[in-house]
Design an enzyme around this catalytic site. Structure first.
Site, PDB file in Angstrom:
ATOM      1  N   GLU A  22      -1.612  -0.113   2.055  1.00 26.46           N
ATOM      2  CA  GLU A  22      -1.907  -1.420   2.642  1.00 26.46           C
ATOM      3  C   GLU A  22      -2.717  -1.327   3.925  1.00 26.46           C
ATOM      4  O   GLU A  22      -2.418  -2.013   4.896  1.00 26.46           O
ATOM      5  CB  GLU A  22      -0.588  -2.159   2.887  1.00 26.46           C
ATOM      6  CG  GLU A  22       0.366  -1.512   3.909  1.00 26.46           C
ATOM      7  CD  GLU A  22       1.422  -0.605   3.308  1.00 26.46           C
ATOM      8  OE1 GLU A  22       1.158  -0.009   2.240  1.00 26.46           O
ATOM      9  OE2 GLU A  22       2.496  -0.473   3.911  1.00 26.46           O
ATOM     10  N   HIS A  50       1.530  -7.084   2.066  1.00 28.06           N
ATOM     11  CA  HIS A  50       1.729  -6.181   3.209  1.00 28.06           C
ATOM     12  C   HIS A  50       0.885  -6.585   4.422  1.00 28.06           C
ATOM     13  O   HIS A  50       1.186  -6.163   5.534  1.00 28.06           O
ATOM     14  CB  HIS A  50       1.326  -4.756   2.828  1.00 28.06           C
ATOM     15  CG  HIS A  50       2.431  -3.951   2.209  1.00 28.06           C
ATOM     16  ND1 HIS A  50       3.675  -3.836   2.758  1.00 28.06           N
ATOM     17  CD2 HIS A  50       2.445  -3.181   1.089  1.00 28.06           C
ATOM     18  CE1 HIS A  50       4.419  -3.027   1.998  1.00 28.06           C
ATOM     19  NE2 HIS A  50       3.694  -2.620   0.973  1.00 28.06           N
ATOM     20  N   ALA A  57      -1.313   2.599  -4.314  1.00 27.99           N
ATOM     21  CA  ALA A  57      -2.206   1.883  -3.406  1.00 27.99           C
ATOM     22  C   ALA A  57      -1.587   1.936  -2.019  1.00 27.99           C
ATOM     23  O   ALA A  57      -0.419   2.275  -1.879  1.00 27.99           O
ATOM     24  CB  ALA A  57      -2.362   0.433  -3.849  1.00 27.99           C
ATOM     25  N   HIS A 116       0.973  -7.099  -4.290  1.00 29.84           N
ATOM     26  CA  HIS A 116       1.917  -6.347  -3.448  1.00 29.84           C
ATOM     27  C   HIS A 116       1.216  -5.902  -2.157  1.00 29.84           C
ATOM     28  O   HIS A 116       1.700  -6.141  -1.051  1.00 29.84           O
ATOM     29  CB  HIS A 116       2.440  -5.139  -4.246  1.00 29.84           C
ATOM     30  CG  HIS A 116       3.298  -4.178  -3.478  1.00 29.84           C
ATOM     31  ND1 HIS A 116       4.630  -3.964  -3.768  1.00 29.84           N
ATOM     32  CD2 HIS A 116       3.017  -3.337  -2.444  1.00 29.84           C
ATOM     33  CE1 HIS A 116       5.127  -3.054  -2.944  1.00 29.84           C
ATOM     34  NE2 HIS A 116       4.166  -2.644  -2.123  1.00 29.84           N
ATOM     35  N   GLU A 117       0.052  -5.283  -2.311  1.00 25.02           N
ATOM     36  CA  GLU A 117      -0.665  -4.784  -1.123  1.00 25.02           C
ATOM     37  C   GLU A 117      -1.088  -5.939  -0.223  1.00 25.02           C
ATOM     38  O   GLU A 117      -1.030  -5.834   1.002  1.00 25.02           O
ATOM     39  CB  GLU A 117      -1.880  -3.957  -1.533  1.00 25.02           C
ATOM     40  CG  GLU A 117      -1.550  -2.714  -2.373  1.00 25.02           C
ATOM     41  CD  GLU A 117      -0.489  -1.825  -1.775  1.00 25.02           C
ATOM     42  OE1 GLU A 117      -0.406  -1.714  -0.533  1.00 25.02           O
ATOM     43  OE2 GLU A 117       0.298  -1.238  -2.560  1.00 25.02           O
ATOM     44  N   GLU A 156       8.583  -2.938   2.271  1.00 30.42           N
ATOM     45  CA  GLU A 156       8.468  -2.696   0.834  1.00 30.42           C
ATOM     46  C   GLU A 156       9.226  -3.699  -0.027  1.00 30.42           C
ATOM     47  O   GLU A 156       8.737  -4.120  -1.070  1.00 30.42           O
ATOM     48  CB  GLU A 156       8.884  -1.268   0.494  1.00 30.42           C
ATOM     49  CG  GLU A 156       7.941  -0.199   1.044  1.00 30.42           C
ATOM     50  CD  GLU A 156       6.469  -0.427   0.682  1.00 30.42           C
ATOM     51  OE1 GLU A 156       6.168  -1.220  -0.219  1.00 30.42           O
ATOM     52  OE2 GLU A 156       5.612   0.185   1.341  1.00 30.42           O
TER      53      GLU A 156
END
Ligand SMILES: [Zn+2]
Length: 751
Positions: free
Chosen positions: A164, A199, A162, A195-196, A218
């Site tokens: 961001e 970001h 994926a 996670h994305e 990250e």
């Protein structure tokens, strides 16, 4: 800009994937992270297309000449180039909105290629719910959501999991499930979503000044992704999954000669791309987790909020982050930052002790080692667990917290304690530190690791066994035996599905053909039994069927796979759907039981891009020279995307088929030289690994790589990222050759 077309050619899906430095291939710009700008996108497309971007459209699309339409988007706030995107084509969009507890209303959108609309509509409620929970947590921990909307688009043939892009996250369509998946896949998707989302603050709102601080993006996204998955994502065991899966990735990367500090010195974009690795993600997240524990979570996040507020829509570096956390916690972080962010490699702890005639410790110490190439010792606060074995149950009888400093730390409180069956350093897995066992403890771990109740204790054991097998300290057959025993008692399907791919990789890279075949047979035996005894329709049942998929070796095991495929064998509660049919078929192809005709018939049942990918992998697995050659051509000819490459390469390089792969070591370096100038950074790094013919590689390839690396760099001028890939492969091959030379089973240590 990536473009995919439907099988019939009529439908088209386009998207811009610009991270970390490809925006300049789509439009004119100064493509570096500290040059942010405001963007206004105006997109002319065929009138029936849908267009998405970082911002909402300013108005409805206007009809234009030639059957086209013009989409005008509102101007963005200041963004780094690599987070801009435009998505256009035959997309299906679902919208919603969410109000956070602080009263912020955020428009939400989900999209996918139109022919997958049914899957998206079915999964949209769960995806919106996950999105809402993540936004609630992050707006609380990090501050208000900074953008006009939050969109997530499932795109075909994506070159990463994926990315961001601001307000318009791109996610590989493999995460839009098309068949039943286990909770492990669900958990991983949740982690990717969160996670994305993290970001949006780390990377997008506050952007690194330069890529040597890649970890500020990250490591934080990885840390927040797991924290949120555990806290609000419905998977409270997310950190144990992390320990067995992602953290093992961090250790694996950190033991390679190419390892680097979490905050690395990165001169070029090509070096930055190579650093999207287990250090920047998993080790960095472990280190941040430790920092949060060290300063306290509350002051950690208040420092983070100050850092974000102070650098919003601008850039920051490590010094800014450390200063903000230090100011809010009142702790000086200079030494901590130096030890954990600016040095490479990991430490190993083992226990050293003497016992008296009754078997009680007269002295007990924890010994810390560092590798010769990174001789740095660090402070570790860890727990030492003592366990007694009774039958196959391990009971913790003692847990002692120790501040390990320097090379040897005596633990006076353990003097007088009787030596137990297992001494587990780093019990609970709080530190980023590897462990080794005394002989009696090692035997206990190999025979009874499944007897440990605490999943984090098991994770420490698994990571140690994996590191030992990787370092050729433990023969592959012994590791597989421990695995075949341990998985029978592993209750977490997420832990299993983090562990088993590592076993597959160990067999592919390290095992002899005989040990690979024997190991798979042993695992398939366990899978076949567990498949029948598992609760019908449970995740574990599906996990065992998937394990059978890549391990079936003996005639009985292959008969079981064939029976499941044909429907002659039915396991109550187990649907043999597309997701399971392909791996079962691939194994039959690898055994020479089915050929092109059967694979073609299966493709007719599943004529999707995923079906094409799996059919290619099945053909690559067929054990004859012609099919291997065709698969190699497919891998190098540049037409396959990242996911396709990984799947086809798995079919191609089967360790038990080493004999058929003997022509390829001699072709590896030549193929790499051809690939390097023409492929994108991520793709060629991936190919450098996928094409490496581990099963057939010998001392000869090692010598060829050495010769290549020794060539005058001014003459040959190999790209530094190619040197890195080769240095890493060389190191793994060196360890593989050591591992293959080990005797089959180590003698039992004295009790
Ligand atoms: Zn990321």
């Amino acid at each position: 800009m990536h473009r995919s077309a439907g099988a019939a050619g009529g439908e088209v899906w386009i998207y811009g994937k610009f991270a970390p430095g490809y925006a300049r291939t789509a439009y004119a710009c100064f493509d570096q992270p500290d040059l942010k700008a405001e963007f206004t996108f105006q997109v002319t497309v065929p009138a029936q297309w849908t267009v998405l971007s970082n911002q909402p459209p300013a108005a409805a699309p206007e009809q234009a000449a030639g059957g086209n339409a013009v989409w005008r988007f509102t101007p963005t706030p200041r963004l780094p180039t690599f987070t801009t995107t435009v998505v256009a084509g035959d997309y299906h969009v679902v919208t919603s909105s969410h109000a956070t507890p602080s009263g912020q209303r955020i428009p939400l959108e989900l999209a996918c290629q139109a022919d997958l609309a049914g899957y998206l509509d079915a999964q949209a409620p769960a995806l919106f719910e996950a999105t809402a929970r993540g936004l609630d947590l992050y707006t609380d921990l990090l501050g208000a959501y900074p953008y006009a909307k939050y969109g997530q688009v499932f795109v075909p043939a994506f070159s990463a999991g994926a990315s961001e892009d601001v307000g318009c996250v791109l996610i590989s369509d493999q995460f839009l499930f098309r068949s039943r998946v286990t909770a492990a896949a669900d958990e991983f998707r949740m982690m990717v979503i969160l996670h994305e989302m993290a970001h949006m603050w780390f990377g997008d709102l506050v952007t690194v000044r330069w890529w040597d601080d890649l970890w500020l993006s990250e490591s934080f996204a990885e840390f927040c992704g797991h924290l949120a998955t555990a806290r609000v994502g419905g998977f409270p065991g997310a950190w144990s999954t992390f320990s067995v899966g992602r953290k093992a990735w961090g250790f694996a990367q950190d033991r390679l000669p190419s390892t680097h500090p979490v905050a690395a010195d990165t001169a070029t974009l090509s070096e930055a791309i190579a650093n999207f690795d287990g250090i920047s993600y998993a080790k960095g997240a472990s280190v941040l987790r430790q920092l949060a524990a060290y300063v306290g979570e509350e002051s950690f996040f208040s420092g983070i909020r100050a850092y974000i507020a102070g650098h919003a829509f601008a850039n920051a570096s490590r010094a800014d982050l450390i200063a903000a956390v230090a100011a809010n916690s009142g702790k000086s972080l200079g030494d901590w930052s130096q030890a954990w962010l600016r040095t490479a490699g990991f430490n190993t702890l083992h226990c050293e002790f003497q016992t008296d005639a009754s078997g009680a410790f007269t002295e007990f110490a924890v010994v810390q080692d560092a590798s010769a190439s990174h001789p740095v010792l660090r402070p570790h606060r860890v727990a030492i667990g003592l366990y007694q074995r009774s039958g196959d149950v391990l009971t913790r009888t003692r847990l002692v917290e120790v501040d390990v400093t320097g090379p040897r730390t005596v633990v006076p409180e353990l003097a007088g304690t009787t030596q137990p069956d297992l001494i587990l350093p780093n019990d609970g897995d709080t530190g980023f530190v590897m462990v080794r066992f005394d002989p009696r403890s090692l035997r206990t771990v190999i025979e009874s690791i499944g007897g440990l109740d605490d999943p984090l204790a098991r994770a420490v054991g698994w990571n140690a066994l994996i590191d030992m097998v990787q370092q050729a300290e433990l023969p592959v057959p012994e590791f597989v035996a421990a695995l075949a025993g341990g998985i029978r008692r592993e209750p977490s399907v997420s832990v299993l599905q983090a562990l088993l791919p590592q076993a597959e990789q160990i067999m592919r890279q390290l095992a002899t053909p005989e040990n690979a075949a024997a190991g798979k047979r042993l695992l398939a035996d366990a899978a076949g039994q567990l498949l029948h005894s598992a609760e019908p329709a449970s995740d574990l049942q599906l996990a065992w069927a998937q394990l059978l998929g890549w391990t079936a070796t003996s005639a009985d095991q292959l008969d079981l796979s064939a029976g499941l495929l044909s429907g002659d064998v039915a396991v109550p509660g187990l649907p043999v759907d597309t997701g399971l049919r392909w791996p079962l078929l691939q194994r039959l192809a690898a055994a020479g039981r089915v050929g092109d005709a059967v694979i073609g018939a299966e493709l007719a049942r599943d004529p999707t891009p995923a079906g094409q990918r799996h059919a290619a992998a099945c053909r690559a697995a067929i054990p004859d020279a012609g099919h291997k050659e065709a698969a190699w051509q497919q891998l190098v000819d540049g037409r396959l995307g990242m996911e396709d490459l990984s799947v086809v390469a798995r079919g191609f390089a089967l360790p038990e088929q080493a004999g058929l792969l003997t022509p390829y070591p001699a072709r590896y370096l030549g193929a790499l030289r051809e690939i390097w100038p023409t492929r994108s950074g991520h793709l060629r790094v991936l190919l450098g690994d996928l094409l490496f013919p581990y099963p057939a590689a010998s001392q000869e390839l090692l010598a060829q790589i050495d010769e290549f690396l020794a060539a005058d760099p001014a003459e040959a001028g190999p790209d530094p990222s190619m040197v890195r890939v080769l240095t890493e492969r060389r190191d793994t091959l060196r360890r593989a050759l050591l591992s293959r030379a080990l005797p089959g089973r180590r003698p039992d240590p004295p009790g």
